[in-house]
Design a protein around this motif. Structure first.
Motif, short mmCIF file in Angstrom:
data_model
loop_
_atom_site.label_atom_id
_atom_site.label_comp_id
_atom_site.label_asym_id
_atom_site.label_seq_id
_atom_site.Cartn_x
_atom_site.Cartn_y
_atom_site.Cartn_z
N THR A 8 0.85 -1.18 0.00
CA THR A 8 0.00 0.00 0.00
C THR A 8 0.89 1.23 0.00
O THR A 8 1.83 1.32 0.79
N THR A 9 0.61 2.20 -0.87
CA THR A 9 1.44 3.39 -0.98
C THR A 9 1.17 4.34 0.19
O THR A 9 0.07 4.36 0.76
N SER B 289 -4.41 9.35 2.89
CA SER B 289 -5.78 9.70 2.52
C SER B 289 -6.79 8.90 3.33
O SER B 289 -7.81 9.43 3.78
N THR B 290 -6.52 7.61 3.52
CA THR B 290 -7.41 6.76 4.31
C THR B 290 -7.48 7.23 5.75
O THR B 290 -8.56 7.29 6.36
N ASN C 292 -9.64 10.49 5.84
CA ASN C 292 -11.06 10.20 5.67
C ASN C 292 -11.65 9.55 6.92
O ASN C 292 -12.78 9.87 7.33
N SER C 293 -10.90 8.65 7.51
CA SER C 293 -11.37 7.99 8.73
C SER C 293 -11.58 9.00 9.85
O SER C 293 -12.57 8.93 10.59
N ARG C 294 -10.67 9.95 9.98
CA ARG C 294 -10.80 10.96 11.04
C ARG C 294 -12.03 11.84 10.82
O ARG C 294 -12.76 12.15 11.76
N HIS C 295 -12.28 12.25 9.58
CA HIS C 295 -13.43 13.12 9.32
C HIS C 295 -14.75 12.38 9.59
O HIS C 295 -15.70 12.97 10.15
N ALA C 296 -14.84 11.12 9.20
CA ALA C 296 -16.05 10.35 9.49
C ALA C 296 -16.26 10.21 10.99
O ALA C 296 -17.39 10.31 11.50
N GLU D 287 -8.02 0.27 3.93
CA GLU D 287 -6.71 -0.35 3.71
C GLU D 287 -6.44 -1.28 4.87
O GLU D 287 -6.57 -0.90 6.04
N LEU D 288 -6.08 -2.54 4.57
CA LEU D 288 -5.83 -3.49 5.65
C LEU D 288 -4.63 -3.09 6.50
O LEU D 288 -4.60 -3.35 7.70
#
Length: 390
Positions: A5-6, A12-13, A16-20, A131-132
């Motif tokens: 995974t880059t 980005s993941t 996004n997780s923090r905003h949700a 992302e795992l």
């Protein structure tokens, strides 16, 4: 062959997780404060204790039927639109708690909030496990962010209830729900590919994770919370609302401090192994809670619950990789909602007539059995949970 995974994708993941998580954390306080105040001030809301139990269960029960529809809407429309609708509707629910009375007036608000939470909860779990690599770590941090709103709202709600009654706090919390729009507008707008996948059968034989999710919801999200308010009122008639509010706030403070710890422990030792161990200790604490060691065992339970919260999403993600991950997460959430919906009903009906030692002891045994069943079906090793998938 290994999957990598880059760094930009991980960054980005994480964002996004923090905003949700922030969106859910700002919308959740009105619901958790209602769990504190409705059983204690049922008469001022125009309901009986049994009706209060049904109202507290309603938002869970509607998700049993509605989670599939919410998941499909979420998959078609993406996080931004789904979560924006949810936080605006949550604000209207908060205003309703502040102004309306009676079972039939409050019931629609509980049903609407149930669907709002379904969308927000699905977004937080889906984005945390996109992302795992680092999924358990993101799940722990997500739970910590979600808990920040309730940990401030519960003591404030308890104090305002003593000073001005149980209603005014909900006007304040409705305003915070609207602030959550600032977070939802920064979520990704793209739909999820699983929207076009073949839907799973509506009814399936429950597996070990389903059973554990059900018992966790029944005991810790249902019986324990209502019992804390109801039994605490008998043990400490004057300051019960402040003590119960403080302990419920401690529950969310523990999530802020310990859910990231639970995520890191899962990365190191394995999520299934940790889930079994913590659930067995939780069952012991539930027995003590029912026997009358109310405040000390309650404090232990909130700590143990915080450590367990980030464990299920990475377990589900490893057992169900690929596009079906979102449906699997929704299925586990439904089973937890079934348990958490039945819990307040049982509490409202049985606590006035059944010994608490019998009620909580029986549920503790069932929780322990469900946890042991999960341990017999291990999935990923700790090495896989670091994101190195062969």
């Amino acid at each position: 062959m290994f999957r990598t995974t880059t760094a930009p994708a991980l960054a980005s993941t994480d964002l996004n997780s923090r905003h949700a998580a922030m969106a859910l954390g700002l919308s959740l306080p009105a619901d958790v404060v209602l769990y504190l105040l409705l059983p204690m001030y049922a008469g001022q809301f125009g309901v009986t204790l049994a009706e209060a139990g049904m109202l507290l269960a309603a938002n869970r029960l509607v998700r049993i039927a509605g989670y599939g529809a919410v998941a499909r809407f979420y998959a078609r429309n993406g996080d931004r639109l789904s979560c924006t609708i949810a936080v605006v509707a949550a604000a209207f629910c908060g205003l309703g708690y502040a102004t309306l009375s009676g079972f039939w007036a409050l019931l629609p608000l509980r049903l609407v909030w149930g669907l709002c939470f379904a969308a927000l909860n699905l977004s937080t779990q889906s984005l945390a496990t996109a992302e795992l690599l680092g999924a358990a770590r993101r799940s722990g941090r997500s739970r910590a962010l979600i808990a920040m709103g309730p940990v401030l709202a519960l003591p404030l709600g308890a104090l305002l209830a003593l000073w001005a009654g149980p209603r005014i706090i909900f006007c304040i919390l409705a305003a915070f729900s609207l602030v959550a729009v600032l977070a939802t507008r920064r979520l990704p707008a793209v739909p999820h590919g699983s929207a076009h996948s073949k839907p799973a059968r509506r009814f399936k034989r429950p597996n070990s994770l389903d059973a554990w999710s059900f018992m966790e919801g029944l005991t810790l999200d249902g019986l324990f919370i209502v019992g804390l308010s109801y039994l605490g009122k008998d043990l400490m008639p004057v300051g019960a609302v402040v003590m119960a509010g403080s302990l419920m706030a401690l529950r969310y403070l523990a999530e802020i401090l310990l859910s990231p710890v639970g995520g890191h422990m899962a990365e190191r030792f394995g999520a299934e192994r940790l889930l079994v161990s913590l659930s067995l200790v939780t069952a012991i604490a539930l027995v003590g809670f029912g026997l009358g060691w109310l405040w000390s065992c309650a404090a232990s339970i909130v700590v143990l619950r915080a450590l367990q919260l980030p464990l299920l999403p990475p377990i589900v993600a490893h057992r169900t990789p690929g596009p079906e991950r979102m449906h699997a997460l929704a299925a586990r959430a439904v089973w937890r909602d079934v348990g958490a919906g039945i819990g307040p009903l049982l509490a409202g009906l049985l606590l006035p007539v059944v010994a608490s030692s019998w009620l909580y002891g029986s549920c503790a045994l069932l929780l322990a059995a469900a946890a042991l069943a999960c341990g017999r079906n291990p999935s990923a090793s700790p090495g896989k949970q670091q994101g190195v998938i062969p």
